[in-house]
Design a protein around this motif. Structure first.
Motif, PDB file in Angstrom:
ATOM      1  N   ALA A 396       1.000   4.711   1.192  1.00 56.02           N
ATOM      2  CA  ALA A 396       0.504   4.813   2.560  1.00 56.02           C
ATOM      3  C   ALA A 396      -0.911   5.323   2.518  1.00 56.02           C
ATOM      4  N   GLU A 397      -1.745   4.835   3.428  1.00 53.54           N
ATOM      5  CA  GLU A 397      -3.114   5.338   3.506  1.00 53.54           C
ATOM      6  C   GLU A 397      -3.590   5.216   4.936  1.00 53.54           C
ATOM      7  N   GLN A 398      -4.621   6.020   5.252  1.00 50.04           N
ATOM      8  CA  GLN A 398      -5.183   5.937   6.586  1.00 50.04           C
ATOM      9  C   GLN A 398      -6.251   4.865   6.573  1.00 50.04           C
ATOM     10  N   THR A 399      -6.178   3.914   7.502  1.00 46.91           N
ATOM     11  CA  THR A 399      -7.227   2.903   7.601  1.00 46.91           C
ATOM     12  C   THR A 399      -7.840   3.036   8.980  1.00 46.91           C
ATOM     13  N   GLY A 400      -9.119   3.338   8.998  1.00 43.08           N
ATOM     14  CA  GLY A 400      -9.772   3.548  10.290  1.00 43.08           C
ATOM     15  C   GLY A 400      -9.305   4.861  10.885  1.00 43.08           C
ATOM     16  N   ARG A 405      -1.546   2.761   7.289  1.00 46.77           N
ATOM     17  CA  ARG A 405      -1.052   1.510   6.739  1.00 46.77           C
ATOM     18  C   ARG A 405      -0.063   1.840   5.640  1.00 46.77           C
ATOM     19  N   VAL A 406       1.142   1.300   5.758  1.00 46.74           N
ATOM     20  CA  VAL A 406       2.199   1.628   4.807  1.00 46.74           C
ATOM     21  C   VAL A 406       2.622   0.345   4.100  1.00 46.74           C
ATOM     22  N   ALA A 467       4.682  -8.159  -1.206  1.00 47.34           N
ATOM     23  CA  ALA A 467       4.467  -6.913  -0.469  1.00 47.34           C
ATOM     24  C   ALA A 467       4.828  -7.056   0.990  1.00 47.34           C
ATOM     25  N   LEU A 468       5.450  -6.011   1.521  1.00 44.36           N
ATOM     26  CA  LEU A 468       5.706  -5.909   2.951  1.00 44.36           C
ATOM     27  C   LEU A 468       4.860  -4.746   3.447  1.00 44.36           C
ATOM     28  N   THR A 469       4.036  -4.998   4.468  1.00 45.46           N
ATOM     29  CA  THR A 469       3.096  -3.986   4.918  1.00 45.46           C
ATOM     30  C   THR A 469       3.259  -3.780   6.419  1.00 45.46           C
ATOM     31  N   PHE A 470       3.168  -2.541   6.868  1.00 43.88           N
ATOM     32  CA  PHE A 470       3.136  -2.328   8.311  1.00 43.88           C
ATOM     33  C   PHE A 470       2.125  -1.257   8.682  1.00 43.88           C
ATOM     34  N   THR A 471       1.723  -1.276   9.949  1.00 50.21           N
ATOM     35  CA  THR A 471       0.774  -0.274  10.421  1.00 50.21           C
ATOM     36  C   THR A 471       1.458   0.572  11.484  1.00 50.21           C
TER      37      THR A 471
END
Lengths: 490, 231
Positions: A396-400, A405-406, A467-471
């Motif tokens: 997980a990381e912070q974007t903006g 974003r995980v 990859a499965l990604t969600f925000t």
């Protein structure tokens, strides 16, 4: 507006105008009196008569005729400056002149009146055309009512126009009034026209115009507008009914798909459980301890599977019904990931799970239980499809400023492109159902939960896996990020 | 051995009653059952049980009400059974005096462990409490305000210690966010769960071997926290 010339208050003005041009003509002819004989003068006097009738209508023409007759007699028939006539010839000229002048006025005046009527009808037709093209674009009852009220108010120059809509569902009628700022007029409306169609009474149109009653043409316009509005309203309600029935049909189709999928999914574990339990209960076989343990383990696994299936179905139906309301709290994402990892420890024995969720990420406003489920489903999905011994990475990381974003990434086989867009659909399976157990609901539940939190979820193939990604949004409306207590040592 | 411990099960599903009667009977408990709330309350008054197992969905009065009415006159440990999707009911029952909860379907080992914890706590409330609590390498001395991990003292802030002490004194039981916040911080902070989360994170960093996979300070999603002594 041309039609205004026809109305009575200006009639005396028009008569004065026609008298004026008769006087002008008389003055011009008086200068040339020596050169002109009586018949020529008579012919020339037709000019102001015809002109008056053409410009200002029949009555002005008659006034001009009378004035021209008198002026002709007074100035151009001997004896001059008297209305006496001595010669029979002159008398005849005068009588014929008067008759012809009135006749000309009538013809010209009628032509003028019918032209004005034609123009008025054309105007009406244009307004109707504009109304029906505008109505054709509208699907909402309120929008239709607003449009009709606004148009009627402009066209009739009314003080206020109100459209009251009735329907079986909303009991107090819905009213739309134009102009907007007008509060409900205290007086009863001057005209009320019902909105009727062949099947229904949809309401009524009310018009207030204090200044002057509606003329026949205006009344006709009001009735035509009203019937157009009634048709548009009925059309809109039929269309809505059609949309509703399509939605019902679609949900019916889904339910059938669900039932067939569910009964299959429910029967499979039930069959294994029944087989195992009835084997254990039969008195004829003396099971070895290891065989008993194996059968019992199978029962337990299938029970867990059944429970998960029922849970998924419940979640799905809550998502479908729009009843999924996240109980948000400020959470630490790393805390949430813990639960699923602990619970999946046994299932994940053959995989390496690497977690890279920094615990100093900002607090995130989510429902702990629902997000737990998202992680559980995403990780279980990877466990199912990625080969044993491979690595699953949760990061997980912070974007903006306002988004987290995980990502759950595995080293499983890439998903063919044509399936990528569908893997969040209900009951959608990329691989045949006999290769992998599951309900085909896990990912669509994730999608429902992530979207209920205002986030987005997507799938993508990566060079070394899938990859499965969600925000997740970090902002929570009405709840400023909490001020955290200072981390002081005692 | 003294008289068998008495467990009262209040649940409207006959199959659950049947299973619990068989299994708990086999474990040497005396089991009585009720399938309605009023019946359960009457039974509890007639023969005071040592533990009550209470389903939240009852046909006559709600499990929450049974819980509240039992608490008017009895401190008997109450274990609540609930379906997975009713997080809020669970929390409500705990806040009304239930001691712990189990989510249906549950394993029997889990149920027995919860019964053991409940019995231990009710026994403790009648005798002087032990002030020394041990969990794996952790030693918490509630009287001396010290915490040791593998023998070495761990320095905690005053708030961290209050939080740990409250959790440890209730070892094995679930504690709701509300109850922890009002015990440790007092009423004004009672709705600021984020405080609790941050302090729990700090405690885990100081006490757990792997703060990401805690063994002692466990999260109960949507409900609260639980301190485990034997894991």
């Amino acid at each position: 507006m041309r039609a205004a010339w026809l109305t009575s208050p200006q009639r005396p003005v028009r008569w004065l105008l026609s008298l004026g041009i008769c006087a002008a003509m008389t003055a011009a002819l008086a200068l040339l009196r020596q050169q002109l004989n009586a018949p020529t003068v008579a012919v020339l006097y037709f000019l102001p008569v015809a002109l008056s009738a053409a410009l200002w209508g029949l009555s002005a023409g008659v006034v001009a005729s009378a004035a021209a007759f008198l002026a002709f007699n007074f100035f151009f028939i001997t004896p001059y400056y008297s209305l006496l006539v001595h010669q029979l010839q002159d008398l005849l000229t005068l009588i014929v002149f008067l008759g012809v002048a009135i006749f000309v006025s009538q013809i010209v005046g009628r032509a003028r009146a019918s032209q004005a009527a034609a123009e008025a009808r054309e105007q009406e037709a244009v307004q109707l055309y504009e109304l029906s093209t505008a109505l054709a674009r509208l699907r909402q009852r309120e929008a239709i009512a607003a449009l009709v009220a606004a148009r009627l108010q402009t066209v009739l120059g009314a003080d206020a126009v109100e459209v009251g809509l009735r329907s079986e569902t909303d009991n107090p009628e819905q009213t739309v009034r134009r102009p907007d700022e007008a509060s409900a007029p205290v007086t009863p409306p001057h005209w009320v026209v019902p909105l009727l169609t062949a099947r229904n009474d949809l309401g009524e149109v009310r018009v207030w115009r204090l200044r002057q009653p509606l003329e026949a043409g205006e009344q006709r316009l009001l009735y035509t507008f009203t019937s157009q509005a009634a048709l548009a309203l009925e059309h809109a309600s039929l269309e809505q009914a059609e949309v509703r029935s399509k939605v019902l049909e679609e949900s019916d189709r889904l339910k059938t798909a669900l039932l067939s999928s569910v009964s299959h999914e429910l029967r499979t574990p039930l069959a294994s459980i029944q087989a195992a339990v009835s084997s254990l209960r039969t008195g004829t076989v003396d099971w070895a301890a290891s065989a008993r343990a194996e059968l019992l383990a199978m029962v337990e696994e299938e029970v867990v599977h059944l429970n998960r299936l029922v849970g998924n179905l419940l979640d799905m139906s809550r998502i479908e019904a729009g009843a999924l309301r996240p109980q948000r709290q400020w959470n630490i994402l790393a805390d949430i990931v813990q639960g699923p990892l602990t619970r999946l420890r046994r299932a994940a024995e053959n995989h390496h799970i690497v977690v890279a969720v920094p615990d100093d990420l900002p607090l995130v406003p989510v429902d702990h239980v629902l997000l737990d489920q998202v992680f559980t489903n995403l990780i279980s999905n990877s466990l199912k499809y990625a080969p044993a011994g491979s690595t699953i990475r949760v990061s997980a990381e912070q974007t903006g400023d306002q988004t987290l974003r995980v990502q759950v990434r595995n080293q499983g086989p890439p998903v063919p492109l044509e399936h990528l867009g569908h893997i969040f659909d209900k009951f959608y399976r990329v691989w045949a159902a006999d290769r992998v157990t599951g309900t085909g609901l896990g990912l669509s539940i994730c999608k429902g939960i992530v979207e209920a939190h205002g986030g987005r979820i997507w799938a993508e193939n990566q060079p070394d896996g899938f990859a499965l990604t969600f925000t997740l949004p970090l902002a929570w409306e009405g709840h400023p990020p909490p001020q955290l207590p200072p981390e002081a040592e005692a | 051995m003294s008289a068998p411990l008495h467990i009262l099960v209040i649940d409207d599903e006959p199959q659950i009653l049947r299973a619990l009667r068989t299994i708990l009977g086999e474990k040497k408990f005396r089991v009585s059952t009720a399938s309605r709330g009023e019946e359960g309350l009457a039974l509890a008054a007639a023969q005071p049980p040592d533990v009550v197992i209470l389903d939240l969905g009852l046909p006559d009065i709600s499990g929450l009400e049974v819980c509240a009415r039992l608490r008017e006159w009895s401190q008997v440990p109450i274990l609540v059974l609930s379906a997975r999707e009713n997080e809020t009911d669970k929390v409500a029952a705990l806040d009304r005096g239930a001691d712990d909860y189990l989510t249906k379907p549950f394993g029997i080992e889990e149920l027995l462990a919860r019964i053991r914890v409940a019995l231990r706590h009710s026994a403790q409330s009648q005798s002087p409490k032990s002030t020394l609590i041990t969990a794996g390498p952790l030693q918490i001395d509630l009287a001396a305000h010290t915490v040791r991990r593998g023998g070495a003292e761990v320095r905690l802030t005053a708030t961290e210690f209050r939080l740990l002490a409250y959790l440890a004194a209730n070892a094995g039981r679930v504690l709701t966010h509300q109850s922890i916040l009002s015990h440790v911080w007092g009423a004004p902070q009672a709705d600021q769960v984020e405080y609790l989360r941050v302090y729990m994170r700090q405690l885990r960093k100081k006490l757990e071997e792997d703060p990401g996979q805690p063994n002692y300070l466990l999260t109960e999603p949507g409900v609260g926290y639980r301190f485990m002594t034997d894991s």
